[in-house]
Design a protein around this motif. Sequence first.
Motif, PDB file in Angstrom:
ATOM      1  N   ALA A  46      48.067  11.970 113.538  1.00 26.90           N
ATOM      2  CA  ALA A  46      49.045  13.065 113.658  1.00 26.90           C
ATOM      3  C   ALA A  46      48.750  13.897 114.905  1.00 26.90           C
ATOM      4  O   ALA A  46      49.677  14.316 115.617  1.00 26.90           O
ATOM      5  CB  ALA A  46      49.012  13.933 112.399  1.00 26.90           C
ATOM      6  N   ASP A  47      47.447  14.121 115.212  1.00 25.38           N
ATOM      7  CA  ASP A  47      47.064  14.857 116.441  1.00 25.38           C
ATOM      8  C   ASP A  47      47.588  14.112 117.666  1.00 25.38           C
ATOM      9  O   ASP A  47      48.137  14.702 118.587  1.00 25.38           O
ATOM     10  CB  ASP A  47      45.532  14.964 116.566  1.00 25.38           C
ATOM     11  CG  ASP A  47      44.939  15.920 115.535  1.00 25.38           C
ATOM     12  OD1 ASP A  47      45.713  16.712 114.967  1.00 25.38           O
ATOM     13  OD2 ASP A  47      43.710  15.852 115.309  1.00 25.38           O
ATOM     14  N   ARG A  48      47.414  12.806 117.638  1.00 25.32           N
ATOM     15  CA  ARG A  48      47.809  12.003 118.790  1.00 25.32           C
ATOM     16  C   ARG A  48      49.325  12.064 119.013  1.00 25.32           C
ATOM     17  O   ARG A  48      49.795  12.217 120.139  1.00 25.32           O
ATOM     18  CB  ARG A  48      47.356  10.551 118.550  1.00 25.32           C
ATOM     19  CG  ARG A  48      47.898   9.601 119.553  1.00 25.32           C
ATOM     20  CD  ARG A  48      46.840   8.747 120.130  1.00 25.32           C
ATOM     21  NE  ARG A  48      47.361   7.861 121.145  1.00 25.32           N
ATOM     22  CZ  ARG A  48      46.761   6.777 121.519  1.00 25.32           C
ATOM     23  NH1 ARG A  48      45.619   6.431 120.961  1.00 25.32           N
ATOM     24  NH2 ARG A  48      47.282   6.020 122.467  1.00 25.32           N
ATOM     25  N   VAL A  49      50.072  11.987 117.908  1.00 22.44           N
ATOM     26  CA  VAL A  49      51.537  12.024 118.008  1.00 22.44           C
ATOM     27  C   VAL A  49      52.012  13.351 118.621  1.00 22.44           C
ATOM     28  O   VAL A  49      53.030  13.408 119.291  1.00 22.44           O
ATOM     29  CB  VAL A  49      52.155  11.781 116.602  1.00 22.44           C
ATOM     30  CG1 VAL A  49      53.613  12.146 116.549  1.00 22.44           C
ATOM     31  CG2 VAL A  49      51.977  10.321 116.199  1.00 22.44           C
ATOM     32  N   GLU A  50      51.215  14.394 118.411  1.00 16.70           N
ATOM     33  CA  GLU A  50      51.619  15.705 118.959  1.00 16.70           C
ATOM     34  C   GLU A  50      51.451  15.806 120.464  1.00 16.70           C
ATOM     35  O   GLU A  50      52.144  16.571 121.118  1.00 16.70           O
ATOM     36  CB  GLU A  50      50.834  16.821 118.259  1.00 16.70           C
ATOM     37  CG  GLU A  50      51.422  17.051 116.889  1.00 16.70           C
ATOM     38  CD  GLU A  50      50.895  18.259 116.173  1.00 16.70           C
ATOM     39  OE1 GLU A  50      50.040  18.980 116.696  1.00 16.70           O
ATOM     40  OE2 GLU A  50      51.355  18.463 115.024  1.00 16.70           O
TER      41      GLU A  50
END
Length: 398
Positions: A46-50
Amino acid sequence: MSLERIQARLTDLRGIDPASLSRVGMTAAVRRRMKALDVSDLEAYADRVEVDTLEFDRLVAAILVHETSFFRYPGSFELLAREGVARTKPNSTSVLRIACVACSTGEEPASAVMALVEAGVAPERIHVEASDVSARAIEYARRGVYRPRGVLRLPDAQRRRWFELDGEGYRLLPSVRERIRLSQANALAPSFGIGAGQFDAVFCRNLLIYLVPEARVKLLETLVRMLRPGGLLFVGHAEVAAARAMGLTMEAPPEAFACRRVAQPTPLPAPKPAPTLPRRRPPPRPAPAVRPVVQDALARASRLADAGDLERARRVLQEAIEQGPASADHYHLLALVESACGDDDACEAALRRALYTDPQHDPSLMQLALLHDARGERGRARRLREKAARVKGDGDDA
Ligand SMILES: C[S@@+](CC[C@H](N)C(=O)[O-])C[C@H]1O[C@@H](n2cnc3c(N)ncnc32)[C@H](O)[C@@H]1O
């Protein structure tokens, strides 16, 4: 929690309504992307997608269905052809301008060109601007080589006229492709459609149903702006009510799923976002067992509606409902058919029966909200959306 973060990003950047996606399909897509990147922690993903826009795009491509086909809703292309012939009389020099928004892998714009040329419109009088947010879908459309399964459904003469064999697939001939300009574009971007001029017809089918109300209204406003007065907007079979809510008038026949821009549209005020409400799970009502024959009818009616044969779809559904016991899905599909035929009262009656059968049937709650939007009954629409969001939340906990 991380999945909710990803969903929030989908809504913020693409206007996608998490309620329109299946939780299972979404989770599977996230898992697939995590596997491709060798990431095992959902929070880390989820961090990466942000921060990683490329990964965000890949995830969206994995989540969104690119489902499409040549001559999907044949009635739309019949109406387009009639309209095209009328607007390109031999003594005029006008060029017919068509936009295909969310064109997926290109079958829709290709069908528009084929239908017009087959009806006698000179190819040089046709110009199609086709776009989709998915770079991969546009790349596929640019290659123009289609899998046999889709092409073999076309009549022989049509296949021979417009395609040539290319290895395992069928290549769309340049005479069609030359009429279409393809580009990758997000239809919700503020600049979308600006400077493109006005169009005689705009296709935007099966995208509006995935959007939150604010994004749906914003996109519809853009689409209406892109249309010249008198132009036609083609939508999906579940989207006619949304187009009519913008002041467009429904065009006959109903199976064309088209609305005409007659006067200045009256834009809807953006609905307020649903407040977070305490979750209360209503007592479950035991669902009646649906017999296989009735279940088959649902699949058959769905295929007929998708092909634009609304009359037969309605008949199949009504018979299934009489035989019973019918599910909320039967009533919901019947409501979509009635809406596509422009009969709002019959649509509402079918939705109410769907909700009587299953008070938590969120597609029916959402469709009924759309109907209230179309009538300007914003409070009722908002309450139904809130209920749909609660139901969805409860389902997600299960
Ligand atoms: C179900 S397909 C519909 C294809 C075609 N219009 C039809 O009805 O057969 C939905 C398409 O919408 C595209 N899409 C989703 N969000 C979009 C956006 N914000 N701008 C442009 N296209 C988008 C997806 O990439 C996908 O190809």
